[in-house]
Design an enzyme around this catalytic site. Structure first.
Site, PDB file in Angstrom:
ATOM      1  N   ASN A   8      -6.119   0.747   3.279  1.00 18.65           N
ATOM      2  CA  ASN A   8      -4.994  -0.244   3.097  1.00 18.65           C
ATOM      3  C   ASN A   8      -4.208  -0.360   4.427  1.00 18.65           C
ATOM      4  O   ASN A   8      -3.182   0.506   4.608  1.00 18.65           O
ATOM      5  CB  ASN A   8      -4.170   0.426   1.816  1.00 18.65           C
ATOM      6  CG  ASN A   8      -2.898  -0.323   1.496  1.00 18.65           C
ATOM      7  OD1 ASN A   8      -2.981  -1.396   2.032  1.00 18.65           O
ATOM      8  ND2 ASN A   8      -1.918   0.361   0.763  1.00 18.65           N
ATOM      9  N   LYS A  10      -1.472  -2.331   4.753  1.00 18.73           N
ATOM     10  CA  LYS A  10      -0.156  -2.636   4.287  1.00 18.73           C
ATOM     11  C   LYS A  10       0.203  -3.944   5.282  1.00 18.73           C
ATOM     12  O   LYS A  10      -0.562  -4.588   5.601  1.00 18.73           O
ATOM     13  CB  LYS A  10       0.820  -1.490   4.437  1.00 18.73           C
ATOM     14  CG  LYS A  10       0.088  -0.145   3.720  1.00 18.73           C
ATOM     15  CD  LYS A  10       1.179   0.823   3.462  1.00 18.73           C
ATOM     16  CE  LYS A  10       0.441   2.125   2.999  1.00 18.73           C
ATOM     17  NZ  LYS A  10       1.389   3.226   2.629  1.00 18.73           N
ATOM     18  N   HIS A  89       0.046  -0.926  -6.577  1.00 17.54           N
ATOM     19  CA  HIS A  89       0.400  -0.161  -5.357  1.00 17.54           C
ATOM     20  C   HIS A  89       1.929   0.311  -5.504  1.00 17.54           C
ATOM     21  O   HIS A  89       2.767  -0.473  -5.869  1.00 17.54           O
ATOM     22  CB  HIS A  89       0.237  -0.462  -3.940  1.00 17.54           C
ATOM     23  CG  HIS A  89       0.426   0.686  -2.942  1.00 17.54           C
ATOM     24  ND1 HIS A  89       1.264   0.852  -2.557  1.00 17.54           N
ATOM     25  CD2 HIS A  89      -0.753   1.015  -2.453  1.00 17.54           C
ATOM     26  CE1 HIS A  89       1.372   1.810  -1.651  1.00 17.54           C
ATOM     27  NE2 HIS A  89      -0.105   2.181  -1.277  1.00 17.54           N
ATOM     28  N   GLU A  91       4.219   0.784  -3.621  1.00 12.39           N
ATOM     29  CA  GLU A  91       5.267  -0.046  -2.735  1.00 12.39           C
ATOM     30  C   GLU A  91       5.396  -1.214  -3.362  1.00 12.39           C
ATOM     31  O   GLU A  91       6.814  -1.796  -3.200  1.00 12.39           O
ATOM     32  CB  GLU A  91       4.627   0.024  -1.477  1.00 12.39           C
ATOM     33  CG  GLU A  91       4.794   1.419  -0.792  1.00 12.39           C
ATOM     34  CD  GLU A  91       3.620   1.455   0.241  1.00 12.39           C
ATOM     35  OE1 GLU A  91       3.136   0.507   0.985  1.00 12.39           O
ATOM     36  OE2 GLU A  91       3.507   2.878   0.938  1.00 12.39           O
ATOM     37  N   GLU A 165      -3.253   7.896  -7.007  1.00  8.54           N
ATOM     38  CA  GLU A 165      -2.327   8.217  -5.488  1.00  8.54           C
ATOM     39  C   GLU A 165      -0.957   8.504  -6.028  1.00  8.54           C
ATOM     40  O   GLU A 165       0.185   7.638  -6.281  1.00  8.54           O
ATOM     41  CB  GLU A 165      -2.480   6.663  -5.082  1.00  8.54           C
ATOM     42  CG  GLU A 165      -1.612   6.523  -3.928  1.00  8.54           C
ATOM     43  CD  GLU A 165      -1.960   5.389  -2.867  1.00  8.54           C
ATOM     44  OE1 GLU A 165      -2.751   5.574  -2.105  1.00  8.54           O
ATOM     45  OE2 GLU A 165      -1.155   4.394  -3.191  1.00  8.54           O
ATOM     46  N   GLY A 175       8.364  11.451  -0.791  1.00  2.00           N
ATOM     47  CA  GLY A 175       8.313  12.567  -1.416  1.00  2.00           C
ATOM     48  C   GLY A 175       7.913  13.631  -0.403  1.00  2.00           C
ATOM     49  O   GLY A 175       8.806  13.982   0.434  1.00  2.00           O
ATOM     50  N   SER A 212      -2.036  10.230   2.049  1.00  2.00           N
ATOM     51  CA  SER A 212      -1.967  11.276   3.309  1.00  2.00           C
ATOM     52  C   SER A 212      -3.270  11.729   3.734  1.00  2.00           C
ATOM     53  O   SER A 212      -3.643  12.793   4.063  1.00  2.00           O
ATOM     54  CB  SER A 212      -1.074  12.414   3.245  1.00  2.00           C
ATOM     55  OG  SER A 212       0.302  11.875   3.129  1.00  2.00           O
TER      56      SER A 212
HETATM   57  C1  PEP Z   1      -1.337   4.152   0.527  1.00  2.00           C
HETATM   58  O1  PEP Z   1      -0.128   3.954   0.718  1.00  2.00           O
HETATM   59  O2  PEP Z   1      -1.997   3.386  -0.176  1.00  2.00           O
HETATM   60  C2  PEP Z   1      -1.817   5.218   1.525  1.00  2.00           C
HETATM   61  C3  PEP Z   1      -2.894   6.010   0.906  1.00  2.00           C
HETATM   62  O3  PEP Z   1      -0.927   5.667   2.435  1.00  2.00           O
HETATM   63  P1  PEP Z   1      -1.027   7.053   3.262  1.00  2.00           P
HETATM   64  O4  PEP Z   1      -2.586   7.360   3.399  1.00  2.00           O
HETATM   65  O5  PEP Z   1      -0.577   6.628   4.607  1.00  2.00           O
HETATM   66  O6  PEP Z   1      -0.393   8.288   2.619  1.00  2.00           O
END
Ligand code: PEP
Length: 253
Positions: A8, A10, A89, A91, A165, A175, A212
């Protein structure tokens, strides 16, 4: 069964040439690359192995088009080579006020037109602090609302990928800034799978984890057989790091 790795990107990278460089480095089996939609066409033209995904889609799909300013239709995405779309998602829920109802409309429409849906669900930090039961209840509500009406589209379940997620685990998030423990992620994923079966008798394509994921933790996460892949955000923007993630994942069954 082989694991699935979804990148992803973004709202990155900032140029088409950088997007092409990154896509070439990430082009591997079992990978779905989700760039900003402005890069879809170009990336589709250079990908040889990986699948292509978008990060959002509109629920109406009039052909050839319609009066929906700013939106992109399912047909448009498919024409630009996308086979997948990320929906729900956190966001988009946070910054664009996307509700479970909106996500449900998009999901049903995308599945009806045979676009593969990567549905994200997961609890925020405030719920996490209340404990595992609260997290399960939160995820259950999100799941049931997002999948309302799926009964009529059961044959499309093969096109549904669920991503657990937790919002607090996303690296750019609000978080803890660290990944969930593999044990907890596996427990939540088992719970999601159980719900899908008991509520809908639904066997989806895959249930994966996001938040992460890096080359340092991906092996420990994917070693749990119930975690069928990973959604990777920031680590997917670093070519060498993402290549390591792909390599490690390909070595785990
Ligand atoms: C995400 O936002 O979909 C995501 C998995 O981000 P990150 O791997 O940076 O935590």
């Amino acid at each position: 069964m082989s694991k699935l790795i979804i990148a992803n990107w973004k709202m990155n990278p900032s140029s088409e040439s950088e997007a092409i460089r990154l896509a070439k480095a990430s082009d591997a089996k079992g990978v779905v690359i989700c760039p900003p939609s402005i890069f879809l066409n170009q990336i589709h033209s250079i990908l040889k192995i990986a699948d292509l995904g978008a990060q959002d889609v509109f629920w109406e799909n009039p052909i050839p088009g319609g009066a929906f300013t700013g939106e992109v239709s399912i047909s448009m995405l498919k024409k630009s080579g996308a086979s997948h779309v990320i929906l729900g998602h956190s966001e988009r829920r946070r910054y664009l006020n996307e509700t479970d109802e909106i996500i449900n409309k998009k999901l049903l429409s995308a599945l009806a037109f045979e676009l593969k849906v990567i549905l994200c669900i997961g609890e925020p930090i405030s719920i996490k602090k209340e404990g595992i039961l609260a997290a399960k209840n939160f995820v259950k509500k999100q799941l049931l609302k997002s999948l309302a009406g799926i009964e009529n589209l059961k044959t499309q379940a093969k096109n549904l990928i669920l991503t657990y997620e937790p919002v607090w685990a996303i690296s750019a998030g609000l978080g803890t800034g660290h990944a969930d423990t593999p044990e907890n992620a596996a427990a939540m994923i088992n719970y999601i799978k159980e719900l899908l079966v008991t509520r809908y008798s639904l066997s989806v394509n895959k249930v994966i984890y996001g938040g992460s994921v890096t080359s340092a933790n991906v092996a420990r996460i994917l070693e749990y057989k119930e975690i069928e892949g990973a959604l990777v955000g920031s680590a997917s923007l670093k070519a060498e790091e993402f290549k390591k993630i792909i390599k490690i994942s390909s070595q785990i069954q």
